[in-house]
Write a protein that holds these residues in place. Structure first.
Motif, mmCIF file in Angstrom:
data_model
loop_
_atom_site.group_PDB
_atom_site.id
_atom_site.type_symbol
_atom_site.label_atom_id
_atom_site.label_comp_id
_atom_site.label_asym_id
_atom_site.label_seq_id
_atom_site.Cartn_x
_atom_site.Cartn_y
_atom_site.Cartn_z
ATOM 1 N N SER A 46 -149.540 13.237 -7.337
ATOM 2 C CA SER A 46 -150.299 12.677 -8.453
ATOM 3 C C SER A 46 -150.592 11.206 -8.208
ATOM 4 O O SER A 46 -150.033 10.579 -7.299
ATOM 5 C CB SER A 46 -149.510 12.824 -9.763
ATOM 6 O OG SER A 46 -148.413 11.926 -9.791
ATOM 7 N N ALA A 47 -151.455 10.666 -9.045
ATOM 8 C CA ALA A 47 -151.687 9.225 -9.025
ATOM 9 C C ALA A 47 -150.356 8.520 -9.255
ATOM 10 O O ALA A 47 -149.519 8.985 -10.030
ATOM 11 C CB ALA A 47 -152.687 8.849 -10.112
ATOM 12 N N ASP A 48 -150.159 7.399 -8.576
ATOM 13 C CA ASP A 48 -148.872 6.702 -8.644
ATOM 14 C C ASP A 48 -148.861 5.675 -9.775
ATOM 15 O O ASP A 48 -148.520 4.507 -9.575
ATOM 16 C CB ASP A 48 -148.580 6.028 -7.302
ATOM 17 C CG ASP A 48 -147.140 5.554 -7.194
ATOM 18 O OD1 ASP A 48 -146.287 6.098 -7.915
ATOM 19 O OD2 ASP A 48 -146.878 4.630 -6.393
ATOM 20 N N ARG A 49 -149.225 6.127 -10.967
ATOM 21 C CA ARG A 49 -149.288 5.204 -12.102
ATOM 22 C C ARG A 49 -149.053 5.970 -13.393
ATOM 23 O O ARG A 49 -149.787 6.896 -13.717
ATOM 24 C CB ARG A 49 -150.647 4.502 -12.142
ATOM 25 C CG ARG A 49 -150.790 3.467 -13.247
ATOM 26 C CD ARG A 49 -152.177 2.820 -13.216
ATOM 27 N NE ARG A 49 -152.315 1.793 -14.231
ATOM 28 C CZ ARG A 49 -152.613 2.030 -15.506
ATOM 29 N NH1 ARG A 49 -152.800 3.284 -15.912
ATOM 30 N NH2 ARG A 49 -152.721 1.038 -16.363
ATOM 31 N N CYS A 50 -148.021 5.578 -14.119
ATOM 32 C CA CYS A 50 -147.757 6.189 -15.419
ATOM 33 C C CYS A 50 -148.799 5.696 -16.420
ATOM 34 O O CYS A 50 -149.047 4.483 -16.512
ATOM 35 C CB CYS A 50 -146.352 5.820 -15.891
ATOM 36 S SG CYS A 50 -145.920 6.519 -17.507
ATOM 37 N N PRO A 51 -149.416 6.593 -17.195
ATOM 38 C CA PRO A 51 -150.439 6.172 -18.162
ATOM 39 C C PRO A 51 -149.903 5.267 -19.269
ATOM 40 O O PRO A 51 -150.681 4.586 -19.933
ATOM 41 C CB PRO A 51 -150.934 7.504 -18.743
ATOM 42 C CG PRO A 51 -150.569 8.533 -17.741
ATOM 43 C CD PRO A 51 -149.291 8.049 -17.119
ATOM 44 N N HIS A 52 -148.581 5.249 -19.459
ATOM 45 C CA HIS A 52 -148.016 4.475 -20.559
ATOM 46 C C HIS A 52 -148.108 2.976 -20.304
ATOM 47 O O HIS A 52 -148.832 2.259 -20.978
ATOM 48 C CB HIS A 52 -146.557 4.887 -20.782
ATOM 49 C CG HIS A 52 -145.891 4.179 -21.914
ATOM 50 N ND1 HIS A 52 -144.549 3.859 -21.897
ATOM 51 C CD2 HIS A 52 -146.381 3.707 -23.089
ATOM 52 C CE1 HIS A 52 -144.243 3.242 -23.029
ATOM 53 N NE2 HIS A 52 -145.333 3.141 -23.772
ATOM 54 N N ARG A 53 -147.402 2.478 -19.288
ATOM 55 C CA ARG A 53 -147.380 1.046 -19.001
ATOM 56 C C ARG A 53 -147.731 0.721 -17.547
ATOM 57 O O ARG A 53 -147.539 -0.407 -17.112
ATOM 58 C CB ARG A 53 -146.007 0.461 -19.351
ATOM 59 C CG ARG A 53 -145.691 0.463 -20.850
ATOM 60 C CD ARG A 53 -146.617 -0.462 -21.617
ATOM 61 N NE ARG A 53 -146.362 -0.446 -23.050
ATOM 62 C CZ ARG A 53 -145.474 -1.231 -23.659
ATOM 63 N NH1 ARG A 53 -144.745 -2.078 -22.952
ATOM 64 N NH2 ARG A 53 -145.308 -1.157 -24.967
ATOM 65 N N GLY A 54 -148.207 1.710 -16.807
ATOM 66 C CA GLY A 54 -148.673 1.446 -15.454
ATOM 67 C C GLY A 54 -147.599 1.377 -14.389
ATOM 68 O O GLY A 54 -147.878 0.979 -13.254
ATOM 69 N N MET A 55 -146.367 1.754 -14.712
ATOM 70 C CA MET A 55 -145.296 1.737 -13.717
ATOM 71 C C MET A 55 -145.567 2.771 -12.622
ATOM 72 O O MET A 55 -146.141 3.833 -12.874
ATOM 73 C CB MET A 55 -143.957 2.034 -14.393
ATOM 74 C CG MET A 55 -142.769 2.141 -13.452
ATOM 75 S SD MET A 55 -142.407 0.607 -12.571
ATOM 76 C CE MET A 55 -141.757 -0.414 -13.900
ATOM 77 N N SER A 56 -145.147 2.466 -11.387
ATOM 78 C CA SER A 56 -145.311 3.407 -10.276
ATOM 79 C C SER A 56 -144.419 4.624 -10.492
ATOM 80 O O SER A 56 -143.190 4.491 -10.603
ATOM 81 C CB SER A 56 -144.952 2.731 -8.948
ATOM 82 O OG SER A 56 -145.877 1.718 -8.627
ATOM 83 N N LEU A 57 -145.026 5.797 -10.525
ATOM 84 C CA LEU A 57 -144.241 7.022 -10.705
ATOM 85 C C LEU A 57 -143.383 7.329 -9.485
ATOM 86 O O LEU A 57 -142.382 8.041 -9.591
ATOM 87 C CB LEU A 57 -145.170 8.195 -11.014
ATOM 88 C CG LEU A 57 -145.787 8.186 -12.417
ATOM 89 C CD1 LEU A 57 -146.829 9.289 -12.553
ATOM 90 C CD2 LEU A 57 -144.703 8.346 -13.479
ATOM 91 N N SER A 58 -143.761 6.793 -8.321
ATOM 92 C CA SER A 58 -142.941 7.011 -7.124
ATOM 93 C C SER A 58 -141.610 6.275 -7.213
ATOM 94 O O SER A 58 -140.715 6.504 -6.396
ATOM 95 C CB SER A 58 -143.699 6.572 -5.871
ATOM 96 O OG SER A 58 -144.050 5.201 -5.935
ATOM 97 N N HIS A 59 -141.452 5.395 -8.210
ATOM 98 C CA HIS A 59 -140.167 4.743 -8.468
ATOM 99 C C HIS A 59 -139.328 5.552 -9.451
ATOM 100 O O HIS A 59 -138.221 5.135 -9.802
ATOM 101 C CB HIS A 59 -140.382 3.339 -9.041
ATOM 102 C CG HIS A 59 -141.008 2.389 -8.081
ATOM 103 N ND1 HIS A 59 -141.553 1.178 -8.466
ATOM 104 C CD2 HIS A 59 -141.198 2.461 -6.741
ATOM 105 C CE1 HIS A 59 -142.042 0.551 -7.409
ATOM 106 N NE2 HIS A 59 -141.838 1.317 -6.353
ATOM 107 N N GLY A 60 -139.868 6.676 -9.903
ATOM 108 C CA GLY A 60 -139.198 7.473 -10.916
ATOM 109 C C GLY A 60 -138.162 8.425 -10.355
ATOM 110 O O GLY A 60 -137.613 8.221 -9.267
ATOM 111 N N PHE A 61 -137.908 9.509 -11.093
ATOM 112 C CA PHE A 61 -136.878 10.459 -10.680
ATOM 113 C C PHE A 61 -137.291 11.871 -11.080
ATOM 114 O O PHE A 61 -138.087 12.065 -12.011
ATOM 115 C CB PHE A 61 -135.521 10.099 -11.300
ATOM 116 C CG PHE A 61 -135.527 9.974 -12.799
ATOM 117 C CD1 PHE A 61 -135.217 11.059 -13.607
ATOM 118 C CD2 PHE A 61 -135.851 8.763 -13.405
ATOM 119 C CE1 PHE A 61 -135.222 10.946 -14.992
ATOM 120 C CE2 PHE A 61 -135.863 8.640 -14.793
ATOM 121 C CZ PHE A 61 -135.545 9.734 -15.588
#
Length: 217
Positions: A46-61
């Motif tokens: 997916s795009a590496d950007r959360c729609p909420h605040r723009g954080m990189s989703l690749s930093h997620g879990f």
């Protein structure tokens, strides 16, 4: 096959580099995506950007079958739809909250991500097996000149170095770099695999040196 109208496949990672329950950033010519594998082994991109605040989703879990943002925990399914907003546990997120996704295939030990809609499946690797990946500070043309062979439309460059057949999958990266996935003949022993790895490192140095000087000697 690369096509301006139907799209194309990009080899972004080795399957072995994405175990179940993990997410990594994967770089394509257009930028970075979030590449993740669920606990049951399904892969999504997916795009590496959360729609909420723009954080990189690749930093997620990854938990179970969802990818969660590290910032506020918004969670997304493989189809890109938002499944949970922790601050509002009773809310069913509207379908409009979603991330852009890409078609992805895990075949032959390589993870391929689609740009647009490819005309067919990812290319056959013809008896080669993945060894490692590395990035060169040089473009495809410099690597092809250093290898003495041309890559095809899918980025496959088959060459023979020191008597050993190698297949290099070349993927364009931002800022003129190239991601190289190194493949050796299936059944190659440990000595051959080590030799192949060293050969490609030398090839990378040649291409980088030539790029900085303006041409391969």
């Amino acid at each position: 096959m690369r096509s301006d109208t139907t799209g194309f496949w990009t080899p972004v990672a080795l399957s072995a580099d994405l175990p179940a329950g993990t997410v990594i950033p994967a770089r394509m010519a257009a930028g970075t995506i979030a590449l993740w594998r669920s606990q049951t082994g399904h892969i999504a991109a997916s795009a590496d950007r959360c729609p909420h605040r723009g954080m990189s989703l690749s930093h997620g879990f990854v938990r179970g079958e969802v990818l969660s943002c590290i910032y506020h925990g918004w969670s997304y399914g493989r189809a890109g739809n938002c499944l949970r907003i922790p601050a509002h546990p009773g809310l069913t997120p509207p379908d409009a909250i979603r991330v852009v996704t890409h078609d992805v295939r895990d075949t032959g030990g390589i993870v391929w991500v689609a740009s647009g809609i490819p005309a067919g499946d990812p290319p056959d690797l013809d008896g080669f097996t993945p060894l490692r990946s590395l990035t060169a500070d040089a473009d495809r043309a410099a690597l092809a000149l250093a290898a003495g062979a041309q890559a095809d439309e899918d980025g496959r460059l088959v060459t023979n170095i020191a008597g050993q057949d190698l297949c290099l999958l070349l993927a364009d990266q931002p800022e003129g770099r190239t991601l190289i996935h190194v493949l050796v003949r299936s059944g190659s022993d440990a000595a051959a695999r080590i030799a192949a790895s060293r050969s490609v490192e030398r090839l990378r140095r040649m291409a980088e040196s030539a790029s900085h000087k303006g041409g391969v000697q």
